[in-house]
Design a protein around this motif. Sequence first.
Motif, PDB file in Angstrom:
ATOM      1  N   SER A   1       0.828  -1.213   0.000  1.00  0.00           N
ATOM      2  CA  SER A   1       0.000   0.000   0.000  1.00  0.00           C
ATOM      3  C   SER A   1       0.864   1.265   0.000  1.00  0.00           C
ATOM      4  N   PRO A   2       1.739   1.433  -0.996  1.00  0.00           N
ATOM      5  CA  PRO A   2       2.657   2.579  -1.006  1.00  0.00           C
ATOM      6  C   PRO A   2       1.977   3.929  -1.208  1.00  0.00           C
TER       7      PRO A   2
ATOM      8  N   PRO B   1      -1.241  10.781  -4.294  1.00  0.00           N
ATOM      9  CA  PRO B   1      -1.844  10.594  -5.624  1.00  0.00           C
ATOM     10  C   PRO B   1      -0.831  10.278  -6.720  1.00  0.00           C
ATOM     11  N   ASP B   2       0.460  10.458  -6.423  1.00  0.00           N
ATOM     12  CA  ASP B   2       1.493  10.155  -7.430  1.00  0.00           C
ATOM     13  C   ASP B   2       1.895   8.687  -7.421  1.00  0.00           C
ATOM     14  N   GLY B   3       1.332   7.925  -6.505  1.00  0.00           N
ATOM     15  CA  GLY B   3       1.737   6.534  -6.383  1.00  0.00           C
ATOM     16  C   GLY B   3       1.451   5.698  -7.607  1.00  0.00           C
ATOM     17  N   ASP B   4       0.274   5.902  -8.220  1.00  0.00           N
ATOM     18  CA  ASP B   4      -0.061   5.092  -9.388  1.00  0.00           C
ATOM     19  C   ASP B   4       0.856   5.418 -10.566  1.00  0.00           C
ATOM     20  N   THR B   5       1.261   6.689 -10.691  1.00  0.00           N
ATOM     21  CA  THR B   5       2.205   7.057 -11.746  1.00  0.00           C
ATOM     22  C   THR B   5       3.547   6.383 -11.527  1.00  0.00           C
ATOM     23  N   LEU B   6       4.006   6.388 -10.274  1.00  0.00           N
ATOM     24  CA  LEU B   6       5.275   5.739  -9.947  1.00  0.00           C
ATOM     25  C   LEU B   6       5.212   4.250 -10.265  1.00  0.00           C
TER      26      LEU B   6
ATOM     27  N   TYR C   1       2.743  12.479 -17.092  1.00  0.00           N
ATOM     28  CA  TYR C   1       2.092  12.922 -15.856  1.00  0.00           C
ATOM     29  C   TYR C   1       2.904  13.990 -15.105  1.00  0.00           C
ATOM     30  N   ASP C   2       3.893  14.600 -15.790  1.00  0.00           N
ATOM     31  CA  ASP C   2       4.747  15.647 -15.189  1.00  0.00           C
ATOM     32  C   ASP C   2       5.396  15.178 -13.888  1.00  0.00           C
ATOM     33  N   PHE C   3       5.733  13.884 -13.848  1.00  0.00           N
ATOM     34  CA  PHE C   3       6.322  13.332 -12.626  1.00  0.00           C
ATOM     35  C   PHE C   3       7.722  13.880 -12.389  1.00  0.00           C
TER      36      PHE C   3
ATOM     37  N   LEU D   1      10.676  12.952  -5.034  1.00  0.00           N
ATOM     38  CA  LEU D   1      10.070  11.670  -5.384  1.00  0.00           C
ATOM     39  C   LEU D   1      10.649  11.143  -6.700  1.00  0.00           C
ATOM     40  N   TYR D   2      10.834  12.039  -7.665  1.00  0.00           N
ATOM     41  CA  TYR D   2      11.412  11.646  -8.951  1.00  0.00           C
ATOM     42  C   TYR D   2      12.869  11.218  -8.782  1.00  0.00           C
TER      43      TYR D   2
END
Length: 377
Positions: free
Chosen positions: A116-117, A123-128, A150-152, A158-159
């Motif tokens: 469950s990260p 909200p950025d978890g799914d992109t990661l 997604y402009d990650f 985080l990036y």
Amino acid sequence: MGIFRDPIYVLGILCLLVILSIYAGQTRYGKKLGAALIVIVLTAILANLGWIPSASDSIPLYDGIFTYLAPISIFYLLLGVNLTSIKKAGAPMIVLFLLGSLATTLGVLAAWYVLSPERVFGPDGDTLAGMLTGTYTGGSVNFNAIALEYDFQKKGMLYAGTIAVDNVVTTLWIIVTLSIPAVMRRFWQDKKLGVRKSSAASAEKDKISMHSLMWLMFLGVAAYFISEYLSLLFPQIPSILTISTIGIALAQFPFVSRLQGSHTLGLYLIYLFLAVIGAYCDLSAVVELQEVGITIFLFASLAVLIHGILLILLGGLIYRDWDMIAIVSQANIGGGTTAIALAETFHRNELILPAILVGTLGNALGTYLGFMVVYLL
């Protein structure tokens, strides 16, 4: 510039570590590990001790080895490929690679529900998760494609943390895949062992003369230049495919096929490439990110571990060739170049070209699977 960042000093250390690794790989216990694994471990240790630059403190020399020496090493190794054996290996490699890509996707989804990260990533978890799916299917091209969508890349820590963890996990997985054949053969024997003993003829072929060296150096540089130029004209065709095609075509000419030492030269450059891979295993960069870094590391590690378990089980049932399974897994997680290094280490020259091809297939497939994971989560 400090001495530890001086490119001549660093190159000298890398060359020294290659020497030590090759000698160590010839010892009683070193033969069980192999020179490739030893050089990765040695450079990782020195990088984390701060004696050579790591991923977070990279120098242009590392980029040069990745950009120039890695493709040219592949070119040299392909000058000795056997097209007949490649035809036999091609179909199983593709099947195993598709299974590995599926295993990566399932691994990321399973790791998501176990850890469950999203509690840490928000909200950025799914992109990661999608980025990791992409990079562990095909490579950094897929990683960046999803990040840009997604402009990650604007997420800062985080990036940067994801890149640091990816470097560490990729290096650790090289060590794992190098060990898979030896470990699995203790419990589950291959249907067909592909390791062939070297003959006196092949040993003679590995010797290099001034005549061969001058031609090999010219051909390697020329092939790289042509492949890069063609990639500008036809950007949809990866330059690695172009330089590989040039190598295979040249190998059919008797003059080129008689050149001695292409295998030796290519293998040496592969060892330098692996040394830089080891230096990129920057554990301190992960620790410094504290909870975010540790969470990304656990998430990526569990996903890759599940990938490995599934591929070993499915691959063992369908086509039980542990060398090939390890190479395919490395093509998924680390990309085509590291997969080629494994093929060379396992003395499976017939798998060099298929490793390149499935690595390219991963570049095409990874982005789609990455976006699919983002959508599912």
